[in-house]
Design an enzyme around this catalytic site. Sequence first.
Site, PDB file in Angstrom:
ATOM      1  N   GLU A 183       0.826  -1.210   0.000  1.00  0.00           N
ATOM      2  CA  GLU A 183       0.000   0.000   0.000  1.00  0.00           C
ATOM      3  C   GLU A 183       0.859   1.259   0.000  1.00  0.00           C
ATOM      4  OE1 GLU A 183      -4.017  -1.514   2.348  1.00  0.00           O
ATOM      5  OE2 GLU A 183      -2.292  -0.861   3.512  1.00  0.00           O
ATOM      6  N   LYS A 231     -12.509   6.809  12.566  1.00  0.00           N
ATOM      7  CA  LYS A 231     -11.064   6.629  12.359  1.00  0.00           C
ATOM      8  C   LYS A 231     -10.270   7.916  12.605  1.00  0.00           C
ATOM      9  CE  LYS A 231     -11.862   2.409  11.068  1.00  0.00           C
ATOM     10  NZ  LYS A 231     -11.659   1.961   9.697  1.00  0.00           N
TER      11      LYS A 231
END
Length: 262
Positions: A111, A129
């Site tokens: 990623e 988050k």
Amino acid sequence: MTGELSPIDKAKFAAAKRSVEFIEDGMKVGLGTGSTAAWMVRCLGERVRNERLRIKGVPTSARTAVLARDVGISVISLDEAKWLDVTIDGADEFDGAFNLIKGGGGAHLQEKIVATASDRMIVITDASKEVETLGAFPLPIEVIPFGWQTSKALVEELLISMDVMGRETTLRMNGDVPFISDEGNHIIDLHLNRIGNARQLSMALNQIPGVVENGLFIDICDTVVIGYGDGRVETRDINEGTVQNDRLDFVEADNLFTDLSD
């Protein structure tokens, strides 16, 4: 179908649906890994089918590659693409400066490589988050199997001198055996509770022999798309300094995600 989703899944769907609006014909797109990114891949596949959108997708894990092909996205490697227009991915935590913790799914190495090979990184997430200070979510580091216990001990020694609140480290398991990343490595999770200086910690961790990469993404993310369970979407752009608010109308007949699991 969306009426059967939980509020958190509706939030993920809303963020994913909004994020693929940034994709234009002819783009090369990094495809993230994780439950939120999976919604995005499905939404992007819908655009490919319905609008004949011509794009190339570079997946950040084997499971994302399978999903992308399943929904009709043309998949190529990063070596083939060389450089990407945009990467869309999720995050386990993000702060006000758009610094991230990623790697809950164990794919943070690929990623990070894909995100840094992109003109723009868009993070899709739900409001839970967002944190004032990174560290509540365990920070993953990928280590090679050879000498992993030595690498773990060196990390624990390093943490004594770092501005963190906790120093517990654990080897990530997959049932009774160690979790193995797509690159054949182990993951060690650092339970730090609070990270005072994420940039310093990231640089120090990557100096330890055996550590391949850590899950701190510093100065990589450009845009955060935050979804809410009622269909609201907030898009923040750190470069433009803008905040845009929209609302997604859920379509009850939509069956794109009936077979999608986290």
